[in-house]
Enzyme design. Sequence first.
Site, mmCIF file in Angstrom:
data_model
loop_
_atom_site.group_PDB
_atom_site.id
_atom_site.type_symbol
_atom_site.label_atom_id
_atom_site.label_comp_id
_atom_site.label_asym_id
_atom_site.label_seq_id
_atom_site.Cartn_x
_atom_site.Cartn_y
_atom_site.Cartn_z
ATOM 1 N N SER A 328 24.612 41.269 47.816
ATOM 2 C CA SER A 328 25.943 40.675 47.675
ATOM 3 C C SER A 328 26.409 39.909 48.899
ATOM 4 C CB SER A 328 26.961 41.779 47.347
ATOM 5 O OG SER A 328 26.696 42.331 46.076
ATOM 6 N N ASP A 352 36.699 40.907 33.701
ATOM 7 C CA ASP A 352 35.463 41.681 33.886
ATOM 8 C C ASP A 352 35.555 43.004 33.140
ATOM 9 O OD1 ASP A 352 33.180 42.978 34.794
ATOM 10 O OD2 ASP A 352 34.188 43.690 36.612
ATOM 11 N N HIS A 373 36.416 45.361 36.857
ATOM 12 C CA HIS A 373 37.548 45.131 37.752
ATOM 13 C C HIS A 373 38.709 44.414 37.068
ATOM 14 C CE1 HIS A 373 34.460 45.694 41.041
ATOM 15 N NE2 HIS A 373 35.485 46.359 41.550
#
Length: 635
Positions: A328, A352, A373
Amino acid sequence: MRFRRDTLKNPQQELRIFRVRSLLATLLVLTLTGLLMGRMVYLQVVQHEIYSTRSEKNRVRVEPLPPTRGLIHDRNGVLLAENRPTYNLTLTRERVEDLEGTLDLLEALLELSVEEAEAFRVRSRQRQRPFQPALLMSDLNEEQIAHLAVNRHRLPGIEIEAQLLRYYPDAEIMAHALGYVGRINAEELKTLDAGRYAGTHFIGKTGVERFYEDVLHGQAGLRKVETNARGRVLRELGRTDPVPGQNLRLTLDKELQILAYELLDGRRGSIVAIAPKTGEILAMVSAPGFDSNQFVTGIDFASYRALQEDIDLPLFNRAIRGQYPPGSTIKPFLAMAGLIEGAITPDRTINDPGFYQLPNDSRRYRNWLRWGHGRVDMERSIAVSNNTYYYSLAHELGIDRLHEQMSAFGFGQRVGHDVFGESAALMPSREWKRGRFGQPWFPGETLSVGIGQGYWQVTPLQLATATAVLANRGEWVRPRLASQIDDEPVSLQLPGTPPDLAVNDGAWWDRVFSGMEKVLTGHEGTARRTGVGLEYRMGGKSGTAQVFSLGQDQRYNADELAERLRDHALFMAFAPLEDPQIAVAVIVENAGGGSTHAAHLARAMTDAWLLEEEALDVEELREAMENDTGSVAGN
């Protein structure tokens, strides 16, 4: 019976024969005398210099004088590589009557092992210029010197030479960055300038020592000496002094380098720190290290075998050759790529649900937070490290535009100016895959690239360089290790520097930086514990790189895995946000989450550089890493 007198003797004929023979004899004598005189004139006049030189060599010989190797200092003038006096054992083959017998005697006097004796013989056969001594052994101790001195009369052609030998005071910590010198081998002899390297036994093998060999070596000199019948030097008749190598000042900071090595605490990994504005590499550590001084004098077989067979690969320079999935840590770069390509805006949001699906595909590409999220914009996607956002962005960009934009940050290419042996790692493309595997590129592979997994591989130096370019708002300054050669500064305008990144709106950088700052200071930030007590504004991004792939419905459980199958921990950061002075990349192999096991190391590096803290409590930092529960799994 009476014979006529004229039938027995002809005076006239005999006289003619005598005259002819006398003339021939005279011509022969004159011819031979002429040849002898001509040869004498040829030798004495025409070839006077040649034979005069040969005659002179019976009592006078020219010996090379090796130059003193240049010193290497850190940015503050602290000595990193010096020359210490030592004694070497050399052999001049032309002065040895019985080579095998002499070598046998040396082996007995020095009590060499079988392997060392074989190395002796290999070195004695190494091709040299006539009358140039071959190096048999370096760094003789006092006992060995005494044995050789007592038996000197039995060792014609063997000399003990006083020379300066390379020495690294912080060998283990600096081994990968500095490299080391070693004995010149037979292959190198074929390519080296014989005049410049006359009398020199060592050459840079790796790292800075190798890249700056021409600068550090200098120019050999010579001296003319008178010798006796046994070849022993009686007196010096004249000399041309050697030109010493130039001194080198590096951009490395010794104290920061030591801190980085201590922070890794024996774990396999790397830390690279760069000054974004100048490209100066402030620290470049690969752990574990090794004692580079062993290679200067010639490492023994047992020690070298132990280093080669060590499962932790201490000889492997992870900082420039280690290839890891970036995880990430690449999300801020992808966000900028999306903005540049017009695929996203800073305020565009997605929903999401905890996964992403390609059109007409039932497979779910999951976010690390399984329930998702919710609504996520660009800044929040960086702060919480949302995977779904970047699956969607990667699919919209496609692998071709992804490859182009990530290459602009330096991924998939050698980025260092004077970093010898650097790997280009891999920024995948559809052309690469077809050439490598003979297969087309699939959309699902683009999604893996979108979260820094799949085929994508980076080196720690590449990640630190890309972070520096990001901190510079797209301005490229190529990383370098040398700042000064003697008193001459190394130019910042380095060849091969990639073009700067062009953006339509300068505010995009601020929005990406804001997301990176929230990683450390936001209430949802993946490394919020690391940001506690920050005295400056810092932007960062954690990353967790999988060592092996999980199935769609499998969950990662580090406790059930062998240590070397656990995820790698990564973190990239720069600070301060408003005026970046340092960019850092940290990779700790098989440590787990990047926010838990790498972020603290990056914070310690930026604290040390910006706050000039002389003594950080490394033990406290390690305890914080072990007890940190404020980070999130998988990031």
